[in-house]
Scaffold this motif. Structure first.
Motif, mmCIF file in Angstrom:
data_model
loop_
_atom_site.group_PDB
_atom_site.id
_atom_site.type_symbol
_atom_site.label_atom_id
_atom_site.label_comp_id
_atom_site.label_asym_id
_atom_site.label_seq_id
_atom_site.Cartn_x
_atom_site.Cartn_y
_atom_site.Cartn_z
ATOM 1 N N SER A 165 17.251 7.843 8.118
ATOM 2 C CA SER A 165 17.626 7.673 6.711
ATOM 3 C C SER A 165 18.559 6.487 6.538
ATOM 4 C CB SER A 165 18.297 8.952 6.201
ATOM 5 O OG SER A 165 18.735 8.785 4.881
ATOM 6 N N ALA A 166 19.520 6.367 7.447
ATOM 7 C CA ALA A 166 20.467 5.255 7.367
ATOM 8 C C ALA A 166 19.748 3.925 7.571
ATOM 9 C CB ALA A 166 21.560 5.428 8.419
ATOM 10 N N SER A 167 18.782 3.921 8.521
ATOM 11 C CA SER A 167 18.009 2.709 8.782
ATOM 12 C C SER A 167 17.221 2.303 7.551
ATOM 13 C CB SER A 167 17.063 2.947 9.959
ATOM 14 O OG SER A 167 16.244 1.829 10.172
ATOM 15 N N ALA A 168 16.608 3.283 6.865
ATOM 16 C CA ALA A 168 15.818 2.994 5.661
ATOM 17 C C ALA A 168 16.706 2.475 4.535
ATOM 18 C CB ALA A 168 15.078 4.248 5.219
ATOM 19 N N GLN A 169 17.937 3.009 4.447
ATOM 20 C CA GLN A 169 18.836 2.601 3.372
ATOM 21 C C GLN A 169 19.273 1.141 3.532
ATOM 22 O OE1 GLN A 169 22.018 5.438 3.325
ATOM 23 N NE2 GLN A 169 20.769 7.082 2.450
ATOM 24 N N THR A 170 19.389 0.689 4.773
ATOM 25 C CA THR A 170 19.819 -0.692 5.012
ATOM 26 C C THR A 170 18.636 -1.649 5.132
ATOM 27 O OG1 THR A 170 19.879 -0.303 7.406
ATOM 28 C CG2 THR A 170 21.919 0.068 6.170
ATOM 29 N N PHE A 171 17.421 -1.124 5.155
ATOM 30 C CA PHE A 171 16.205 -1.936 5.322
ATOM 31 C C PHE A 171 16.021 -2.846 4.117
ATOM 32 C CE2 PHE A 171 11.723 -2.707 4.591
ATOM 33 C CZ PHE A 171 11.273 -3.096 5.838
ATOM 34 N N ARG B 154 8.554 3.088 3.258
ATOM 35 C CA ARG B 154 7.428 2.893 2.338
ATOM 36 C C ARG B 154 7.910 2.963 0.893
ATOM 37 N NH1 ARG B 154 2.303 6.899 2.281
ATOM 38 N NH2 ARG B 154 3.871 8.315 1.429
ATOM 39 N N GLN B 155 8.799 3.882 0.601
ATOM 40 C CA GLN B 155 9.328 4.004 -0.753
ATOM 41 C C GLN B 155 10.123 2.767 -1.154
ATOM 42 O OE1 GLN B 155 8.505 6.381 -2.858
ATOM 43 N NE2 GLN B 155 9.701 5.382 -4.482
ATOM 44 N N ARG B 156 10.814 2.185 -0.191
ATOM 45 C CA ARG B 156 11.548 0.939 -0.466
ATOM 46 C C ARG B 156 10.573 -0.157 -0.877
ATOM 47 N NH1 ARG B 156 14.538 -2.423 -2.162
ATOM 48 N NH2 ARG B 156 15.999 -3.726 -0.995
ATOM 49 N N TYR B 157 9.447 -0.229 -0.191
ATOM 50 C CA TYR B 157 8.423 -1.216 -0.549
ATOM 51 C C TYR B 157 7.830 -0.931 -1.924
ATOM 52 C CZ TYR B 157 8.186 -3.821 3.826
ATOM 53 O OH TYR B 157 8.474 -4.657 4.880
ATOM 54 N N LEU B 158 7.578 0.325 -2.216
ATOM 55 C CA LEU B 158 7.011 0.678 -3.515
ATOM 56 C C LEU B 158 7.933 0.258 -4.651
ATOM 57 C CD1 LEU B 158 5.423 4.181 -2.840
ATOM 58 C CD2 LEU B 158 4.229 2.125 -3.597
ATOM 59 N N GLU B 159 9.221 0.482 -4.462
ATOM 60 C CA GLU B 159 10.188 0.082 -5.489
ATOM 61 C C GLU B 159 10.209 -1.439 -5.648
ATOM 62 O OE1 GLU B 159 13.773 1.776 -4.035
ATOM 63 O OE2 GLU B 159 13.211 3.852 -4.526
ATOM 64 N N ALA B 160 10.190 -2.153 -4.523
ATOM 65 C CA ALA B 160 10.205 -3.608 -4.572
ATOM 66 C C ALA B 160 8.921 -4.152 -5.196
ATOM 67 C CB ALA B 160 10.389 -4.174 -3.163
ATOM 68 N N LEU B 161 7.788 -3.554 -4.843
ATOM 69 C CA LEU B 161 6.511 -3.993 -5.400
ATOM 70 C C LEU B 161 6.446 -3.734 -6.900
ATOM 71 C CD1 LEU B 161 4.070 -2.806 -2.607
ATOM 72 C CD2 LEU B 161 4.484 -5.170 -3.305
ATOM 73 N N GLY B 162 7.071 -2.639 -7.334
ATOM 74 C CA GLY B 162 7.123 -2.359 -8.766
ATOM 75 C C GLY B 162 7.797 -3.488 -9.526
ATOM 76 N N LYS B 163 8.865 -4.023 -8.953
ATOM 77 C CA LYS B 163 9.573 -5.140 -9.593
ATOM 78 C C LYS B 163 8.749 -6.424 -9.536
ATOM 79 C CE LYS B 163 14.128 -3.225 -8.446
ATOM 80 N NZ LYS B 163 15.380 -3.427 -7.652
ATOM 81 N N PRO C 260 -1.180 3.780 4.049
ATOM 82 C CA PRO C 260 -1.311 3.045 2.786
ATOM 83 C C PRO C 260 0.010 2.986 2.026
ATOM 84 C CG PRO C 260 -2.232 5.245 2.554
ATOM 85 C CD PRO C 260 -1.859 5.084 4.006
ATOM 86 N N VAL C 261 0.276 1.820 1.440
ATOM 87 C CA VAL C 261 1.467 1.644 0.612
ATOM 88 C C VAL C 261 1.072 1.532 -0.855
ATOM 89 C CG1 VAL C 261 3.483 0.204 0.139
ATOM 90 C CG2 VAL C 261 2.702 0.519 2.488
ATOM 91 N N SER C 262 0.269 0.521 -1.180
ATOM 92 C CA SER C 262 -0.127 0.353 -2.576
ATOM 93 C C SER C 262 -1.224 -0.702 -2.700
ATOM 94 C CB SER C 262 1.072 -0.084 -3.421
ATOM 95 O OG SER C 262 0.745 -0.107 -4.799
ATOM 96 N N PHE C 263 -2.141 -0.473 -3.651
ATOM 97 C CA PHE C 263 -2.987 -1.557 -4.111
ATOM 98 C C PHE C 263 -2.154 -2.400 -5.071
ATOM 99 C CE2 PHE C 263 -7.039 1.149 -3.603
ATOM 100 C CZ PHE C 263 -7.335 0.568 -2.385
ATOM 101 N N ILE C 264 -2.319 -3.716 -5.009
ATOM 102 C CA ILE C 264 -1.570 -4.582 -5.920
ATOM 103 C C ILE C 264 -2.485 -5.454 -6.796
ATOM 104 C CG2 ILE C 264 0.537 -4.556 -4.545
ATOM 105 C CD1 ILE C 264 -1.661 -7.610 -4.541
ATOM 106 N N GLY C 265 -3.801 -5.320 -6.583
ATOM 107 C CA GLY C 265 -4.710 -6.089 -7.426
ATOM 108 C C GLY C 265 -6.133 -5.589 -7.332
#
Length: 321
Positions: A21-27, A263-272, A117-122
């Motif tokens: 969890s700590a690793s993901a928070q600093t990722f 993966r959730q960190r990526y989803l949030e970033a991809l949303g932006k 899988p993370v996300s389709f983006i197009g």
């Protein structure tokens, strides 16, 4: 089990969860590699470079595009499948790499289960283009001509088993057409223009689209059921082959054991990133609809498309081993 041993195991498990969890928070804390299993200049590479630049800005770390070519994209996919599950290596590729490609190899050094899988983006389709001398001004005339000349029309693709090959064969089957397939190892655009072959399917964003816009090739149809906003006067090929609907997707995958928090960190970033007007405009200029679906639609798409292409690959007896 004795209580002291049980307590020790619980503490160890809790410690590992807290560490993850700590690793993901600093990722992330280092450069991220975005593996693209196709050459520079094609649609996945073009969009990957847009994505990498903006994703790096949002995450605060550089994201570099790493083109790993060969074996129909499977070399690049294997690189990611075997990479450490720490979030620093991603695969960026069309859904066809996980739906069409595995059907044509008896043995691969990885499986779809090795990729998360993370996300389709197009979302994107293909454009049916013909040379300017082809005796058809529209899609209906095209179908009528090909039916009147069985095996007398040659179409190009980006190679045996490629999306352009299978998508054209599916259309031919559903529309009742017989054509000769000419596979290429690189873009066939020049040969279509010079009428060495009469037609091809070109991915949205591909090199031939600028040629079409310049009036050097004719666009007769699009593969998705819905017409493209960028090509509003070009009909869907389903209008002459009911039920035909080919819509590809560009997506991101991580090694299977990558922590969910990363993966959730990526989803949030991809949303932006995918909400940025400049990113939307760039994707749409390539006739690609920008999205951020998350993993669930990816799993459904892979299941559905694998079933669709499996029967066609068996019928055509395609093997790439």
């Amino acid at each position: 089990m004795k209580r002291p041993i049980l307590r020790a195991l619980i503490c160890a498990l809790l410690g590992s969860v807290q560490l993850a969890s700590a690793s993901a928070q600093t990722f992330p804390t280092q450069t991220i590699k975005l593996v693209v299993p196709y050459p520079p200049g094609v649609t996945p590479d073009i969009t990957a470079r847009v994505l990498a630049a903006k994703l790096g800005d949002v995450l605060g770390q550089a994201v570099i595009v790493d083109n790993r070519l060969g074996a129909g994209g499977t070399i690049g996919a294997a690189v990611v499948a075997k990479a450490p599950a720490d979030g620093y290596t991603m695969l960026y590729a069309p859904s066809a790499l996980l739906t069409m490609t595995p059907l044509m190899y008896k043995k691969l050094p990885y499986s779809n289960a090795d990729l998360q899988p993370v996300s389709f983006i197009g979302y994107l389709g293909y454009l049916l283009v013909v040379n300017n001398d082809f005796p058809a001004a529209n899609l209906k005339e095209f179908v009528d001509y090909v039916r009147a000349h069985p095996k007398g029309v040659r179409y190009a693709s980006y190679g045996i088993g490629s999306g352009t090959h299978l998508s054209m064969e599916l259309f031919a089957k559903q529309a009742g057409l017989q054509m000769e397939h000419i596979p290429y190892k690189s873009t066939p655009t020049t040969d279509v223009m010079s009428a060495q072959v009469q037609l091809m399917l070109e991915p949205y964003g591909g090199q031939a689209l600028e040629v079409v816009k310049a009036g050097k090739l004719k666009a007769l149809g699009v593969t998705p059921r819905q017409r493209s906003p960028e090509w509003p006067n070009v009909p869907s090929m389903s209008e002459v082959a009911p039920g035909y609907d080919v819509l590809g997707a560009l997506g991101i995958w991580l090694p299977a054991k990558t922590p969910t928090a990363i993966r959730q960190r990526y989803l949030e970033a991809l949303g932006k990133v995918m909400a940025m007007p400049e990113v939307k405009d760039r994707f749409r200029s390539l006739s690609i609809e920008p999205v951020n679906t998350g993993p669930a639609p990816m799993l459904k798409t892979i299941e559905k498309e694998t079933a669709l292409w499996s029967s066609l690959v068996k019928e055509l007896d395609i093997s790439l081993d």
